[in-house]
Structures are given as structure tokens and as C-alpha cells.
Design an enzyme around this catalytic site. Structure first.
Site: not given
Length: 259
Positions: A94-96
């Protein structure tokens, strides 16, 4: 590749999996920790063995220096995976963590290991799509303001000065890692990718999400949810159901096309 590391420091088995369980490596967002995936691990066990990644600089690794270079982080996590029992894995970031999943997938191929069964890239634009972001250069109040904007951390943590002192160095290092990251042109994955985005997510647009198709020779599908950057919390049941199909993930159900 670097010298193999102690995989137990990096990879956490939060629940027991069956001997035949498919392994799902879960990579947290900036400032996140392995415990973020505890509910998902509990819901998927024992059919899917979640290996939640614990980055240095937080929780039980808070005395270790955080890593502020995403390529270095990907190297170290890949070394931890190589030290595990051989066999294919799926990656959820998720995300990074989504960009880390991409970089780890490339490194697994470079090490002669099987390509990921599938990469789930959640809440992040494609590796080749950049924005001018300088959150890691802000003062402490500025970093906290961004976390509040994305609603990724409980307010009680943000209100506790002692916890914040422990939390902010790792968070700032993570922001530096993802904001200074640049992908290496020409490198392609050879696996399917499922991209998950929120309709109100300020850090990724639909066009930035579809550009993931340029980063693999495999099929890419984009799934859209209602909500902001942490849509996956509100849609935990749907995401769990999707990931539960991993043993047969060559044909994913249309659980989330219209959320």
C-alpha cells in the site's frame, strides 16, 4: 544483491498458515508497520500465509536506523525473502509499499527466483509517474499535517508527544525514500498486477494508476473503491475476499469494479 539478512527481523508471521498455504508478502505505507496487516492476516489464515514486513525504525525495531532510500530497502527485503524457504510469493503493497512490491518483484527475477504470483499495488501511482513532493523537508508540524490529511494514523498517536518523538524519524525517512525514488527505465516485471485505488485519493489519479500497464508484460487490472488514501480500511471485507482467491488468482472475481 547484498549479504543475506535475518529474515525474522523483516518478515513477521502474524498467524500460522497451512503447509500448502500461498505466501502473501505485505508491505506497509510510509510510517506503517507490520501490525497494520494483523486483521488481514487473521482473516486469510490458514489458507494464505501473510508475511508482514517490518521496516526498521519502528515498533520493536525502533532502535535501528530507518532506511531512507527505497532501492536499499527493496534490496534488504529481497534478501530476507531469499533467505526464506524457496517458492513463489504474491506481493501486496500500500502506497510506498506498492513501489517496494514492484522493486522486489524485479529483484526476485534478477536472483533467478520465480516471478510473483501477482502484485497488488494499492494506493500508489505507477513507478514511472512522479510528482514534486517535499514532505520529508518540512518541519515536524508539516509532516504531521500531511499524515492527518491522508488519515493514515490514529489521532491518539498524533496527540502523544512521546510517541511522536519515536514515530517521526521513521516517518520522515519513509517520505524521503518514496519522494526521492526514481525507477530504472527498461526494467519490466513478468507477472499480473492488480491496482487498487480510492476515488478520492489525493495522491493517485486514474491515469497515474493505469500507467502500471507499462511496467509488466503481464495483465493489469485497475480496481476502484469509494474513499480516500486509506480506502482499504473501509473496504477490508472486499479486499480480503479478493486476496482469498490467491491460490487461483489467474482468474480474479469482479468484486470491486463498481465500488
Amino acid at each position: 544483491m547484498t549479504t543475506p539478512v535475518d529474515s525474522g527481523r523483516w518478515l513477521r508471521r502474524l498467524h500460522d498458515g497451512a503447509p500448502s498455504a500461498v505466501r502473501l508478502v505485505c508491505l506497509p505505507h510510509a510510517g506503517g508497520s507490520a501490525s497494520f496487516f494483523f486483521p488481514l492476516s487473521k482473516a486469510l489464515a490458514p489458507a494464505v500465509q501473510v508475511l508482514a514486513v517490518q521496516y526498521p525504525g519502528r515498533q520493536d525495531r525502533h532502535r535501528e536506523p530507518a532506511v531512507d532510500d527505497l532501492h536499499t530497502m527493496a534490496d534488504r527485503i529481497t534478501d530476507a525473502l531469499v533467505a526464506e524457504e524457496p517458492g513463489p510469493v504474491a506481493l501486496f503493497g500500500h502506497s510506498m509499499g506498492a513501489v517496494l512490491a514492484y522493486e522486489i518483484g524485479l529483484r526476485l527475477a534478477g536472483a533467478g527466483l520465480p516471478a510473483p504470483l501477482r502484485i497488488f499495488a494499492s494506493g500508489r501511482r505507477a513507478p514511472s509517474r512522479y510528482r514534486e513532493e517535499r514532505i520529508h523537508l518540512r518541519d515536524d508540524d508539516g509532516v504531521i499535517e500531511e499524515v492527518r490529511r491522508l488519515s493514515g494514523t490514529k489521532r491518539d498517536l498524533l496527540a502523544d508527544p512521546d510517541l511522536l518523538r519515536m514515530f517521526l524519524p521513521a516517518l520522515r525517512a519513509d517520505y524521503r525514500a518514496i519522494e526521492t525514488y526514481r525507477h530504472r527505465p527498461g526494467a519490466l516485471l513478468d507477472c499480473p498486477i492488480t491496482v487498487l485505488i480510492g476515488t478520492e485519493d489525493p495522491v493517485v489519479s486514474g491515469s497515474e494508476a493505469t500507467t502500471w500497464r507499462e511496467h509488466t508484460t503481464g495483465p493489469v487490472d485497475v480496481r476502484t473503491f469509494s474513499g480516500g488514501h486509506f480506502f482499504l480500511i473501509d473496504h477490508a471485507a472486499e479486499i480480503t475476499a479478493l486476496l482469498a482467491t490467491l491460490p487461483n488468482s489467474t482468474s480474479l472475481p469482479d468484486l470491486m469494479e463498481h465500488h
